[in-house]
Scaffold this motif. Sequence first.
Motif, mmCIF file in Angstrom:
data_model
loop_
_atom_site.group_PDB
_atom_site.id
_atom_site.type_symbol
_atom_site.label_atom_id
_atom_site.label_comp_id
_atom_site.label_asym_id
_atom_site.label_seq_id
_atom_site.Cartn_x
_atom_site.Cartn_y
_atom_site.Cartn_z
ATOM 1 N N PRO A 2 9.683 6.407 15.209
ATOM 2 C CA PRO A 2 9.114 6.620 13.883
ATOM 3 C C PRO A 2 7.846 5.789 13.681
ATOM 4 O O PRO A 2 7.690 4.715 14.281
ATOM 5 C CB PRO A 2 10.238 6.154 12.950
ATOM 6 N N HIS A 3 6.971 6.294 12.840
ATOM 7 C CA HIS A 3 5.729 5.586 12.560
ATOM 8 C C HIS A 3 5.894 4.650 11.369
ATOM 9 O O HIS A 3 6.700 4.903 10.479
ATOM 10 C CB HIS A 3 4.619 6.591 12.292
ATOM 11 N N CYS A 4 5.097 3.587 11.346
ATOM 12 C CA CYS A 4 5.226 2.573 10.292
ATOM 13 C C CYS A 4 4.636 3.015 8.968
ATOM 14 O O CYS A 4 4.907 2.403 7.929
ATOM 15 C CB CYS A 4 4.597 1.261 10.749
ATOM 16 N N ILE A 5 3.787 4.045 8.978
ATOM 17 C CA ILE A 5 3.235 4.584 7.728
ATOM 18 C C ILE A 5 3.261 6.111 7.782
ATOM 19 O O ILE A 5 3.357 6.710 8.853
ATOM 20 C CB ILE A 5 1.783 4.123 7.460
ATOM 21 N N SER A 6 3.156 6.716 6.601
ATOM 22 C CA SER A 6 3.050 8.164 6.477
ATOM 23 C C SER A 6 1.745 8.497 5.771
ATOM 24 O O SER A 6 1.042 7.611 5.263
ATOM 25 C CB SER A 6 4.233 8.705 5.663
ATOM 26 N N SER A 7 1.436 9.776 5.684
ATOM 27 C CA SER A 7 0.231 10.184 4.956
ATOM 28 C C SER A 7 0.341 9.827 3.483
ATOM 29 O O SER A 7 -0.678 9.556 2.824
ATOM 30 C CB SER A 7 -0.016 11.681 5.131
ATOM 31 N N LYS A 54 -12.718 -3.121 7.458
ATOM 32 C CA LYS A 54 -11.602 -4.045 7.321
ATOM 33 C C LYS A 54 -11.302 -4.396 5.861
ATOM 34 O O LYS A 54 -10.160 -4.750 5.519
ATOM 35 C CB LYS A 54 -11.886 -5.333 8.088
ATOM 36 N N PHE A 55 -12.310 -4.295 4.999
ATOM 37 C CA PHE A 55 -12.092 -4.619 3.590
ATOM 38 C C PHE A 55 -11.090 -3.672 2.945
ATOM 39 O O PHE A 55 -10.380 -4.042 2.013
ATOM 40 C CB PHE A 55 -13.420 -4.588 2.828
ATOM 41 N N ARG A 56 -10.998 -2.461 3.441
ATOM 42 C CA ARG A 56 -10.061 -1.486 2.884
ATOM 43 C C ARG A 56 -8.607 -1.942 3.096
ATOM 44 O O ARG A 56 -7.808 -1.984 2.158
ATOM 45 C CB ARG A 56 -10.285 -0.125 3.532
ATOM 46 N N GLY A 57 -8.287 -2.272 4.349
ATOM 47 C CA GLY A 57 -6.929 -2.692 4.657
ATOM 48 C C GLY A 57 -6.564 -4.006 3.996
ATOM 49 O O GLY A 57 -5.437 -4.175 3.492
ATOM 50 N N ALA A 58 -7.497 -4.950 3.996
ATOM 51 C CA ALA A 58 -7.240 -6.244 3.371
ATOM 52 C C ALA A 58 -7.002 -6.095 1.875
ATOM 53 O O ALA A 58 -6.127 -6.764 1.292
ATOM 54 C CB ALA A 58 -8.414 -7.185 3.628
ATOM 55 N N PRO A 152 1.579 -2.763 8.124
ATOM 56 C CA PRO A 152 1.506 -1.375 7.651
ATOM 57 C C PRO A 152 0.622 -1.195 6.425
ATOM 58 O O PRO A 152 -0.012 -0.151 6.259
ATOM 59 C CB PRO A 152 2.970 -1.033 7.341
ATOM 60 N N ARG A 153 0.567 -2.200 5.570
ATOM 61 C CA ARG A 153 -0.295 -2.115 4.379
ATOM 62 C C ARG A 153 -1.766 -2.069 4.787
ATOM 63 O O ARG A 153 -2.577 -1.366 4.163
ATOM 64 C CB ARG A 153 -0.029 -3.317 3.461
ATOM 65 N N VAL A 154 -2.099 -2.821 5.830
ATOM 66 C CA VAL A 154 -3.466 -2.813 6.361
ATOM 67 C C VAL A 154 -3.777 -1.476 7.023
ATOM 68 O O VAL A 154 -4.837 -0.883 6.796
ATOM 69 C CB VAL A 154 -3.649 -3.978 7.361
ATOM 70 N N ILE A 155 -2.850 -0.992 7.828
ATOM 71 C CA ILE A 155 -3.050 0.274 8.534
ATOM 72 C C ILE A 155 -3.284 1.411 7.534
ATOM 73 O O ILE A 155 -4.199 2.236 7.706
ATOM 74 C CB ILE A 155 -1.836 0.577 9.433
ATOM 75 N N GLY A 188 -4.394 4.386 11.332
ATOM 76 C CA GLY A 188 -4.426 4.797 9.924
ATOM 77 C C GLY A 188 -5.192 6.073 9.708
ATOM 78 O O GLY A 188 -4.774 6.966 8.958
ATOM 79 N N ASN A 189 -6.320 6.201 10.409
ATOM 80 C CA ASN A 189 -7.136 7.401 10.241
ATOM 81 C C ASN A 189 -6.562 8.599 10.971
ATOM 82 O O ASN A 189 -6.747 9.739 10.541
ATOM 83 C CB ASN A 189 -8.570 7.106 10.671
ATOM 84 N N SER A 190 -5.841 8.375 12.055
ATOM 85 C CA SER A 190 -5.174 9.488 12.735
ATOM 86 C C SER A 190 -4.116 10.111 11.824
ATOM 87 O O SER A 190 -3.972 11.335 11.779
ATOM 88 C CB SER A 190 -4.537 8.997 14.035
ATOM 89 N N VAL A 191 -3.395 9.279 11.100
ATOM 90 C CA VAL A 191 -2.393 9.792 10.153
ATOM 91 C C VAL A 191 -3.072 10.642 9.081
ATOM 92 O O VAL A 191 -2.621 11.747 8.752
ATOM 93 C CB VAL A 191 -1.607 8.625 9.507
ATOM 94 N N ALA A 192 -4.175 10.144 8.528
ATOM 95 C CA ALA A 192 -4.881 10.879 7.474
ATOM 96 C C ALA A 192 -5.463 12.195 7.990
ATOM 97 O O ALA A 192 -5.367 13.240 7.328
ATOM 98 C CB ALA A 192 -5.992 10.008 6.895
#
Length: 332
Positions: A2-7, A54-58, A152-155, A188-192
Amino acid sequence: MPHCISSADVDAAYERVKPYVTRTPVLTSTFFSTISSRDVQFKCEAFQKTGSFKFRGATNATRMYIEGGGGAAVVTHSSGNHAQALALAGSMNDIPAHIIMPNNAPEAKRRAVEDTYKANVTICDPTKRQETADGVLASLDGAEFIHPSEDPRVIAGQGTVSKEFIEQCGEPLDVVIIPVGGGGLASGNSVALRAAWGDNVKIVLAEPEIVDDAKRSFESGELQGHEGGAAKPSVADGLKTTLGPNTFPIVKDLCDDIMTVSEKEILRCTKLVWERMKVMIEPSAGVGVGVLLSDEFKEKYPAGKYKRVGVVLCGGNVDVGKTIVKMQEMGV
């Protein structure tokens, strides 16, 4: 696995960070479109606050920490871009940021963290980053550790690059090229991208040839570290972190390809972007341009079939003087 994040996590992050991040532009270039025989769209994260994606994930991680009742401090270890990003995210949310930086971190990035974004900086040996961070964390009651690429929050926050890119491009792109280091941006972008465009888009990751852990991991199906146990000194210093247990499964399952670029080609393509697009990218962003112009990419993804290509220019935190010296040394 399983992945740590979803769309859905990326969607939530997009709304959460929207008041704080810059909606970065998508630029085109007649020069690059002509020499690649494609319609090329460049997503310019060099214009993001702190100079990188990086500012987005942070910001997403910091806001989620606050929403969960936290507020004591945020802590991380980073050689540069994540350090600056978390320092500013903490400052914008009135939370102290404690950044552990290795003693070989670029001087320009260290100064930005300490002087511009007013974070508390601890310098350590490169091999003792996590150990040092754990010590700082233990001394701060209620503080939160935010890993540069595995959180995961960063991703999810990094995935907001493509949320914007998808809106800005309208019709699906045929290929999106994304630089890969620790894998937060790539995963993160692959999921999106998969959620929005499915199998209609090819996701190609770009990596320096001399630090190719992601490519070797992808091809073997098992997580690999750096050859010899330590990263070689690539000019793309932002891409030296290895994939980890949260990022690798997403890369393995959702990406189509990983291609590597030589140090000389990274510098050549960085210089081309400086000269032709007037965008001061760092060499880590030049890696994606190197893939776009490579013979391997042309052969695997012929222009006749894969006409519309997106390239993520991941950052612009560059030591111009040192980079120019490297270019001269390599005859670029």
